[in-house]
Design a protein around this motif. Structure first.
Motif, PDB file in Angstrom:
ATOM      1  N   GLU A  64     117.553  56.134  17.572  1.00  0.00           N
ATOM      2  CA  GLU A  64     118.151  56.808  18.718  1.00  0.00           C
ATOM      3  C   GLU A  64     118.658  55.825  19.775  1.00  0.00           C
ATOM      4  O   GLU A  64     119.606  56.124  20.506  1.00  0.00           O
ATOM      5  N   VAL A  65     118.044  54.661  19.846  1.00  0.00           N
ATOM      6  CA  VAL A  65     118.474  53.626  20.798  1.00  0.00           C
ATOM      7  C   VAL A  65     119.916  53.222  20.542  1.00  0.00           C
ATOM      8  O   VAL A  65     120.634  52.814  21.468  1.00  0.00           O
ATOM      9  N   PHE A  66     120.353  53.346  19.278  1.00  0.00           N
ATOM     10  CA  PHE A  66     121.688  52.891  18.892  1.00  0.00           C
ATOM     11  C   PHE A  66     122.687  54.034  18.773  1.00  0.00           C
ATOM     12  O   PHE A  66     123.787  53.833  18.249  1.00  0.00           O
ATOM     13  N   LEU A  67     122.332  55.213  19.250  1.00  0.00           N
ATOM     14  CA  LEU A  67     123.227  56.357  19.106  1.00  0.00           C
ATOM     15  C   LEU A  67     124.596  56.091  19.711  1.00  0.00           C
ATOM     16  O   LEU A  67     125.627  56.305  19.051  1.00  0.00           O
ATOM     17  N   GLU A  68     124.654  55.636  20.926  1.00  0.00           N
ATOM     18  CA  GLU A  68     125.949  55.415  21.579  1.00  0.00           C
ATOM     19  C   GLU A  68     126.774  54.340  20.871  1.00  0.00           C
ATOM     20  O   GLU A  68     127.988  54.523  20.681  1.00  0.00           O
ATOM     21  N   PRO A  69     126.187  53.196  20.468  1.00  0.00           N
ATOM     22  CA  PRO A  69     126.979  52.228  19.693  1.00  0.00           C
ATOM     23  C   PRO A  69     127.493  52.790  18.367  1.00  0.00           C
ATOM     24  O   PRO A  69     128.616  52.470  17.954  1.00  0.00           O
TER      25      PRO A  69
ATOM     26  N   GLY B 110     142.434  56.183  11.859  1.00  0.00           N
ATOM     27  CA  GLY B 110     142.888  57.114  10.845  1.00  0.00           C
ATOM     28  C   GLY B 110     141.842  57.603   9.879  1.00  0.00           C
ATOM     29  O   GLY B 110     142.155  58.381   8.959  1.00  0.00           O
ATOM     30  N   VAL B 111     140.591  57.193  10.053  1.00  0.00           N
ATOM     31  CA  VAL B 111     139.521  57.636   9.157  1.00  0.00           C
ATOM     32  C   VAL B 111     139.270  59.135   9.330  1.00  0.00           C
ATOM     33  O   VAL B 111     139.251  59.640  10.448  1.00  0.00           O
ATOM     34  N   ARG B 112     139.049  59.841   8.205  1.00  0.00           N
ATOM     35  CA  ARG B 112     138.889  61.303   8.254  1.00  0.00           C
ATOM     36  C   ARG B 112     137.470  61.769   7.983  1.00  0.00           C
ATOM     37  O   ARG B 112     137.176  62.972   8.035  1.00  0.00           O
ATOM     38  N   GLY B 113     136.558  60.867   7.676  1.00  0.00           N
ATOM     39  CA  GLY B 113     135.162  61.220   7.448  1.00  0.00           C
ATOM     40  C   GLY B 113     134.310  59.989   7.667  1.00  0.00           C
ATOM     41  O   GLY B 113     134.743  58.858   7.418  1.00  0.00           O
ATOM     42  N   ILE B 114     133.077  60.192   8.126  1.00  0.00           N
ATOM     43  CA  ILE B 114     132.171  59.087   8.477  1.00  0.00           C
ATOM     44  C   ILE B 114     130.888  59.183   7.659  1.00  0.00           C
ATOM     45  O   ILE B 114     130.296  60.257   7.532  1.00  0.00           O
ATOM     46  N   THR B 115     130.451  58.037   7.127  1.00  0.00           N
ATOM     47  CA  THR B 115     129.115  57.926   6.563  1.00  0.00           C
ATOM     48  C   THR B 115     128.476  56.660   7.130  1.00  0.00           C
ATOM     49  O   THR B 115     129.077  55.989   7.964  1.00  0.00           O
ATOM     50  N   THR B 116     127.251  56.357   6.702  1.00  0.00           N
ATOM     51  CA  THR B 116     126.569  55.172   7.215  1.00  0.00           C
ATOM     52  C   THR B 116     126.005  54.358   6.056  1.00  0.00           C
ATOM     53  O   THR B 116     126.057  54.776   4.904  1.00  0.00           O
ATOM     54  N   SER B 117     125.459  53.214   6.379  1.00  0.00           N
ATOM     55  CA  SER B 117     124.906  52.334   5.342  1.00  0.00           C
ATOM     56  C   SER B 117     123.385  52.361   5.310  1.00  0.00           C
ATOM     57  O   SER B 117     122.774  51.449   4.760  1.00  0.00           O
ATOM     58  N   CYS B 118     122.774  53.426   5.856  1.00  0.00           N
ATOM     59  CA  CYS B 118     121.316  53.532   5.816  1.00  0.00           C
ATOM     60  C   CYS B 118     120.889  54.994   5.854  1.00  0.00           C
ATOM     61  O   CYS B 118     121.242  55.723   6.791  1.00  0.00           O
ATOM     62  N   GLY B 119     120.117  55.405   4.848  1.00  0.00           N
ATOM     63  CA  GLY B 119     119.661  56.784   4.786  1.00  0.00           C
ATOM     64  C   GLY B 119     118.745  57.185   5.928  1.00  0.00           C
ATOM     65  O   GLY B 119     118.612  58.377   6.228  1.00  0.00           O
ATOM     66  N   PHE B 120     118.098  56.207   6.570  1.00  0.00           N
ATOM     67  CA  PHE B 120     117.212  56.514   7.691  1.00  0.00           C
ATOM     68  C   PHE B 120     117.980  56.995   8.915  1.00  0.00           C
ATOM     69  O   PHE B 120     117.381  57.527   9.845  1.00  0.00           O
ATOM     70  N   LEU B 121     119.289  56.838   8.910  1.00  0.00           N
ATOM     71  CA  LEU B 121     120.100  57.359  10.009  1.00  0.00           C
ATOM     72  C   LEU B 121     120.259  58.874   9.930  1.00  0.00           C
ATOM     73  O   LEU B 121     120.960  59.470  10.742  1.00  0.00           O
ATOM     74  N   ALA B 122     119.551  59.492   8.999  1.00  0.00           N
ATOM     75  CA  ALA B 122     119.429  60.955   8.997  1.00  0.00           C
ATOM     76  C   ALA B 122     118.986  61.459  10.361  1.00  0.00           C
ATOM     77  O   ALA B 122     119.365  62.565  10.773  1.00  0.00           O
ATOM     78  N   LEU B 123     118.208  60.647  11.065  1.00  0.00           N
ATOM     79  CA  LEU B 123     117.735  61.042  12.398  1.00  0.00           C
ATOM     80  C   LEU B 123     118.875  61.279  13.382  1.00  0.00           C
ATOM     81  O   LEU B 123     118.690  61.981  14.384  1.00  0.00           O
ATOM     82  N   LEU B 124     120.047  60.711  13.096  1.00  0.00           N
ATOM     83  CA  LEU B 124     121.180  60.855  14.011  1.00  0.00           C
ATOM     84  C   LEU B 124     122.224  61.848  13.502  1.00  0.00           C
ATOM     85  O   LEU B 124     123.294  61.970  14.095  1.00  0.00           O
ATOM     86  N   GLN B 125     121.932  62.557  12.415  1.00  0.00           N
ATOM     87  CA  GLN B 125     122.934  63.445  11.819  1.00  0.00           C
ATOM     88  C   GLN B 125     123.465  64.464  12.816  1.00  0.00           C
ATOM     89  O   GLN B 125     124.684  64.585  13.003  1.00  0.00           O
ATOM     90  N   LYS B 126     122.599  65.205  13.452  1.00  0.00           N
ATOM     91  CA  LYS B 126     123.054  66.271  14.345  1.00  0.00           C
ATOM     92  C   LYS B 126     123.817  65.711  15.539  1.00  0.00           C
ATOM     93  O   LYS B 126     124.850  66.254  15.953  1.00  0.00           O
ATOM     94  N   GLU B 127     123.323  64.602  16.089  1.00  0.00           N
ATOM     95  CA  GLU B 127     123.965  64.018  17.271  1.00  0.00           C
ATOM     96  C   GLU B 127     125.347  63.451  16.945  1.00  0.00           C
ATOM     97  O   GLU B 127     126.302  63.632  17.706  1.00  0.00           O
ATOM     98  N   LEU B 128     125.458  62.764  15.806  1.00  0.00           N
ATOM     99  CA  LEU B 128     126.760  62.201  15.435  1.00  0.00           C
ATOM    100  C   LEU B 128     127.747  63.302  15.074  1.00  0.00           C
ATOM    101  O   LEU B 128     128.926  63.248  15.454  1.00  0.00           O
ATOM    102  N   ALA B 129     127.281  64.312  14.366  1.00  0.00           N
ATOM    103  CA  ALA B 129     128.173  65.418  14.016  1.00  0.00           C
ATOM    104  C   ALA B 129     128.689  66.128  15.267  1.00  0.00           C
ATOM    105  O   ALA B 129     129.846  66.564  15.321  1.00  0.00           O
ATOM    106  N   ALA B 130     127.832  66.236  16.269  1.00  0.00           N
ATOM    107  CA  ALA B 130     128.233  66.905  17.510  1.00  0.00           C
ATOM    108  C   ALA B 130     129.204  66.062  18.327  1.00  0.00           C
ATOM    109  O   ALA B 130     130.039  66.608  19.060  1.00  0.00           O
TER     110      ALA B 130
END
Length: 220
Positions: free
Chosen positions: A42-47, A59-79
């Motif tokens: 959560e400390v890195f949410l804004e970055p 021009g990117v149309r979809g976002i993913t990440t390089s770590c499954g532990f970032l599941a904790l940020l799914q709702k916040e990033l989607a919003a």
């Protein structure tokens, strides 16, 4: 992308040759594996939001990440973002379980079992009682992909991964499919499937499905 310096094998989420479509990468500085897996993402949410918005501006149309532990940020990033977001391979768990025969369940193979908490699972709709098996803390896999050094020996990495997968199904015989949380596991998915006799789901297959929705194939 996490802030890492290890070798990314073909099939790894961070190797551009893994993908059958164009991808772009942005590194979130300071967000190393220790900070994300064993710390507070959560400390890195804004970055992460800033990096994703930069990708969208290019021009990117979809976002993913390089770590499954970032599941904790799914709702916040989607919003926060104007395009679809798939932070973690763990998002697949409910769908996998819906497809399995009666009496079977999905099992999770993870980078660090001790760090994958009920909070991570709840953030993406995974049942709290889902079986989980991780790589040993002293394994080469944990050293290399934890940014703690070690030579990236693909054969040894695969041996460790397969051993962990076998332990998962031996401890939980009703595991009917294996879900790889870690984005560094897909280079070994075929070996996991061969060793366990189970279907294996990972971030690469998930994002290929995700990307197909962003750009459906035309049959005309």
């Amino acid at each position: 992308m996490l802030d890492t310096h290890f070798r990314r094998l073909p099939g790894d989420v961070g190797n551009a040759r893994t993908w059958p479509f164009p991808v772009q990468f942005r590194v979130v500085r300071g967000a190393d594996p220790a900070a994300i897996v064993h710390g507070s993402p959560e400390v890195f949410l804004e970055p992460f939001i800033a990096a994703a918005l930069d990708l969208v501006a290019c021009g990117v149309r979809g976002i993913t990440t390089s770590c499954g532990f970032l599941a904790l940020l799914q709702k916040e990033l989607a919003a926060a973002l104007p395009v679809p977001v798939a932070t973690s391979s763990l998002l697949q768990a409910p769908l996998i379980e819906a497809m399995l025969p009666a009496g079977q369940q999905v099992g999770i193979l993870t980078f660090a079992a001790e760090a994958l908490s009920p909070r991570h699972l709840a953030a993406v709709g995974v049942r709290a009682e889902t079986p989980i098996e991780g790589l040993p803390p002293d394994s080469l896999f944990r050293r290399v992909y934890g940014n703690r050094g070690g030579i990236s020996d693909p054969a040894e990495l695969e041996r460790e991964v397969v051993a962990a997968a076998r332990t998962l199904v031996e401890r939980h015989p009703n595991v009917g499919a294996i879900l790889c949380e870690c984005t560094n596991l897909p280079p070994h998915s075929a070996a996991i499937a061969a060793a366990t006799g189970r279907p294996v789901f990972d971030i690469v297959g998930f994002i290929e499905w995700f990307a197909r929705g962003l750009s459906p194939q035309s049959y005309r």
